[in-house]
Scaffold this motif. Structure first.
Motif, short mmCIF file in Angstrom:
data_model
loop_
_atom_site.label_atom_id
_atom_site.label_comp_id
_atom_site.label_asym_id
_atom_site.label_seq_id
_atom_site.Cartn_x
_atom_site.Cartn_y
_atom_site.Cartn_z
N VAL A 201 0.83 -1.20 0.00
CA VAL A 201 0.00 0.00 0.00
C VAL A 201 0.87 1.26 0.00
CG1 VAL A 201 -1.67 1.33 1.36
CG2 VAL A 201 -1.99 -1.13 1.07
N ASP A 202 2.02 1.20 0.71
CA ASP A 202 2.92 2.36 0.77
C ASP A 202 3.48 2.72 -0.60
OD1 ASP A 202 2.52 2.61 3.47
OD2 ASP A 202 4.34 1.53 4.05
N TRP A 203 3.51 1.75 -1.51
CA TRP A 203 4.03 2.00 -2.86
C TRP A 203 3.12 2.92 -3.66
CZ3 TRP A 203 1.79 0.38 -7.55
CH2 TRP A 203 2.59 0.54 -8.69
N LEU A 204 1.86 2.98 -3.28
CA LEU A 204 0.87 3.74 -4.04
C LEU A 204 1.07 5.25 -3.90
CD1 LEU A 204 -2.36 1.70 -3.25
CD2 LEU A 204 -1.28 1.93 -5.50
N SER A 205 0.81 5.92 -4.98
CA SER A 205 0.69 7.38 -5.02
C SER A 205 -0.64 7.67 -5.69
CB SER A 205 1.84 7.99 -5.83
OG SER A 205 1.74 7.57 -7.19
N PRO A 206 -1.13 8.92 -5.64
CA PRO A 206 -2.39 9.21 -6.33
C PRO A 206 -2.37 8.80 -7.79
CG PRO A 206 -1.81 11.01 -4.88
CD PRO A 206 -0.64 10.07 -4.87
N LYS A 207 -1.23 9.03 -8.47
CA LYS A 207 -1.14 8.67 -9.88
C LYS A 207 -1.17 7.16 -10.08
CE LYS A 207 1.79 9.20 -13.97
NZ LYS A 207 3.06 9.74 -14.52
N ARG A 208 -0.37 6.45 -9.27
CA ARG A 208 -0.34 4.99 -9.41
C ARG A 208 -1.69 4.38 -9.06
NH1 ARG A 208 5.53 3.93 -6.46
NH2 ARG A 208 6.83 4.28 -8.34
N LEU A 209 -2.34 4.90 -8.04
CA LEU A 209 -3.66 4.39 -7.68
C LEU A 209 -4.65 4.65 -8.80
CD1 LEU A 209 -5.58 3.11 -5.65
CD2 LEU A 209 -5.87 5.35 -4.57
N GLY A 210 -4.60 5.84 -9.40
CA GLY A 210 -5.49 6.17 -10.50
C GLY A 210 -5.29 5.26 -11.69
N GLU A 211 -4.02 4.96 -12.02
CA GLU A 211 -3.74 4.06 -13.15
C GLU A 211 -4.26 2.65 -12.87
OE1 GLU A 211 0.44 4.41 -13.52
OE2 GLU A 211 0.37 6.29 -14.69
N LEU A 227 -9.19 9.00 -2.56
CA LEU A 227 -8.99 7.64 -2.06
C LEU A 227 -7.60 7.49 -1.44
CD1 LEU A 227 -10.59 5.57 -4.98
CD2 LEU A 227 -11.56 5.96 -2.71
N HIS A 228 -6.61 8.09 -2.11
CA HIS A 228 -5.25 8.00 -1.58
C HIS A 228 -5.12 8.72 -0.24
CE1 HIS A 228 -0.85 8.79 -1.38
NE2 HIS A 228 -0.82 7.52 -1.78
N ARG A 230 -7.46 8.89 1.95
CA ARG A 230 -8.05 7.98 2.94
C ARG A 230 -7.00 6.97 3.41
NH1 ARG A 230 -13.85 6.44 0.01
NH2 ARG A 230 -14.75 8.55 0.08
N ILE A 231 -6.18 6.51 2.47
CA ILE A 231 -5.13 5.55 2.83
C ILE A 231 -4.12 6.20 3.78
CG2 ILE A 231 -3.17 4.25 1.89
CD1 ILE A 231 -4.83 3.78 -0.63
N LEU A 232 -3.73 7.43 3.47
CA LEU A 232 -2.75 8.12 4.30
C LEU A 232 -3.31 8.44 5.68
CD1 LEU A 232 -1.19 10.62 1.72
CD2 LEU A 232 -0.26 8.43 2.49
N SER A 233 -4.63 8.69 5.76
CA SER A 233 -5.25 9.07 7.03
C SER A 233 -5.47 7.88 7.95
CB SER A 233 -6.59 9.77 6.77
OG SER A 233 -6.41 10.93 5.97
N ALA A 234 -5.48 6.68 7.40
CA ALA A 234 -5.75 5.48 8.20
C ALA A 234 -4.54 5.09 9.03
CB ALA A 234 -6.14 4.32 7.28
N PRO A 235 -4.74 4.41 10.15
CA PRO A 235 -3.59 3.90 10.93
C PRO A 235 -2.78 2.93 10.09
CG PRO A 235 -5.64 3.77 12.18
CD PRO A 235 -6.03 4.11 10.79
N ARG A 236 -1.51 2.86 10.35
CA ARG A 236 -0.65 1.97 9.59
C ARG A 236 -0.86 0.52 10.03
NH1 ARG A 236 3.01 3.55 6.39
NH2 ARG A 236 4.45 1.81 6.79
N GLY A 237 -0.70 -0.39 9.05
CA GLY A 237 -0.89 -1.80 9.33
C GLY A 237 0.42 -2.53 9.54
N ALA A 238 0.33 -3.85 9.52
CA ALA A 238 1.50 -4.69 9.75
C ALA A 238 2.45 -4.62 8.57
CB ALA A 238 1.06 -6.13 9.99
N THR A 239 3.75 -4.58 8.85
CA THR A 239 4.77 -4.51 7.81
C THR A 239 5.75 -5.66 7.95
OG1 THR A 239 6.12 -3.04 9.18
CG2 THR A 239 4.58 -1.99 7.66
N GLY A 240 6.65 -5.75 6.96
CA GLY A 240 7.70 -6.76 7.02
C GLY A 240 7.17 -8.18 7.01
N VAL A 241 7.89 -9.04 7.74
CA VAL A 241 7.53 -10.46 7.78
C VAL A 241 6.15 -10.66 8.39
CG1 VAL A 241 8.16 -12.72 8.71
CG2 VAL A 241 9.94 -11.16 7.90
N HIS A 242 5.86 -9.88 9.45
CA HIS A 242 4.54 -10.01 10.10
C HIS A 242 3.42 -9.68 9.11
CE1 HIS A 242 1.44 -10.05 13.08
NE2 HIS A 242 1.24 -8.73 13.03
#
Length: 420
Positions: A201-211, A227-228, A230-242
């Motif tokens: 999800v962190d890879w997304l930007s407004p342009k990438r999400l739109g495409e 929409l993007h 909303r993603i930035l405003s949400a709490p961060r989720g699990a990263t890495g191996v978890h």
């Protein structure tokens, strides 16, 4: 189609043929049967397995004793089909009635199949005036009913799975919750299949999400930048191996929801075809806000046997739309009707509640009930009772609903025109 006044009298004769009645207590693996005579004495009992051979043995047992009337607790299934195919008169006594009737015979309340078979047989002997023989619906109606109920079950499972996925995502990927309108929509499931971890999800930007949305054929009216955000405003989720480990669980829920959504659509297509082929389809599809699935549910749950409901009141009572009155001396209480056909009530309430959005008479009827102090559920039942009277007349006379002939609707429209 004949009107109610010409409906065949669906009643039992005053005395049973050969002065014998039988009761069958249905079970999953075997069935207990009991035969009583005109005095309520046991003539014979037996237990047969729920197999083809067992059902043939049951018919032989009943035929050997000259029985032609049978009481049983359920209105469908292989046992019912076997009895009706053999030309026997079948009377349905609900399980709740049987439970209450046990006390008549001094039972301590324990469930015993052989005793219940006797209770059913003797009730058929003593309570004939208030019992009615089962008149089955046509095969196409039964098939439509099963398809509609199967779809309802799938929708229930879909909602449960979506709720489980939502609870899971709140812990591991909150950005996906509320991003789109429905979590089980095609775009939501596609998003979760592609972006199942916070790192992706962190890879997304407004342009990438739109495409990406454009490639998915997203038809929503929300701008990708919104929409993007909303993603930035949400709490961060699990990263890495978890996060990667948790994505396996996400994928399981997504796959399950894909299957449930697809199978629900498959059933809806089947229901649509069955509805088109049914002789009563024009009646129920003509109702406001009935659509296709809702019309099919109403048709399937009401059935096609006009003799089953000789009056509108008989239909409203079975649908749970008529209040239940209890009176003793000076005490009189009117309450919710618990004893009803739950599937029929659910179909009728679902229909009535939505008609407020399309029919001004229905909206006014509901509003006046709320003004009198009734809550939403009670007001909808009041509206459902009014609709059932209309549906009953259309059904009995084989007529489609015509707003121009709905006198209450026309009076309301005229009053609104006069007021204007």
């Amino acid at each position: 189609m004949k009107s109610a006044s010409n409906t065949t009298n669906n009643a039992l004769p005053e005395f049973p043929p050969n002065d014998l009645t039988a009761g069958i207590d249905w079970a999953r693996d075997d069935h207990a049967a009991c035969i009583v005579d005109g005095r309520g004495r046991k003539i014979a009992t037996t237990t047969v397995e729920h197999t083809s051979a067992g059902l043939r043995e049951l018919l032989t047992f009943l035929g050997r004793h000259g029985v032609s009337e049978v009481a049983i607790e359920r209105p469908d299934g292989p046992v019912i089909d076997t009895l009706l195919a053999a030309g026997l008169v079948v009377v349905v006594v609900s399980p709740n009635q049987v439970k209450n009737l046990r006390g008549r015979y001094g039972s301590a309340g324990n469930k015993d199949d052989r005793f219940d078979a006797y209770v059913l047989a003797d009730t058929l002997r003593t309570d004939r005036a208030r019992l009615r023989p089962l008149v089955p619906d046509r095969d196409d109606t039964v098939a439509l009913r099963r398809a509609c109920r199967a779809r309802k079950d799938l929708v229930k499972h879909r909602v449960a799975a979506a709720n489980q996925l939502r609870a899971h995502l709140r812990n591991v990927l909150p950005a996906a919750v509320g991003l789109f309108k429905d979590l089980d929509s095609a775009i939501s499931l596609a998003f979760l299949a592609r972006f199942d971890t916070q790192d992706k999800v962190d890879w997304l930007s407004p342009k990438r999400l739109g495409e990406w949305l454009s490639k998915q054929g997203y038809s929503g009216k929300v701008d990708p930048a919104v929409l993007h955000q909303r993603i930035l405003s949400a709490p961060r989720g699990a990263t890495g191996v978890h996060g990667t480990v948790q994505a396996v669980i996400t994928a399981s829920y997504v796959a399950l929801l894909h299957t449930l959504v697809q199978q629900t659509r498959t059933l809806e297509k089947q229901i649509d075809r069955q509805l088109d082929a049914h002789a009563d389809a024009h009646i129920f599809t003509s109702l406001p806000r009935s659509g296709r699935v809702r019309a099919a549910r109403l048709l399937a749950e009401i059935g096609d046997c006009r003799a089953r409901f000789p009056t509108p009141e008989s239909l409203t009572c079975l649908a749970g739309a008529a209040p239940s009155t209890r009176q003793s001396g000076k005490l009189r209480a009117v309450g919710f009707r618990w004893a009803c056909d739950k599937q029929l009530r659910d179909a009728v309430i679902d229909f009535a509640a939505d008609t407020r959005l399309a029919n001004p008479w229905a909206a006014d009827y509901y509003d006046r009930a709320r003004t009198r102090g009734h809550d939403h559920a009670h007001a909808v039942r009041i509206l459902a009772r009014a609709w059932l009277h209309i549906i009953w007349h259309c059904w009995q006379d084989d007529l489609a609903y015509d707003p121009a002939r709905h006198r209450a609707l026309q009076r309301f429209l005229a009053s609104q025109t006069g007021a204007a």
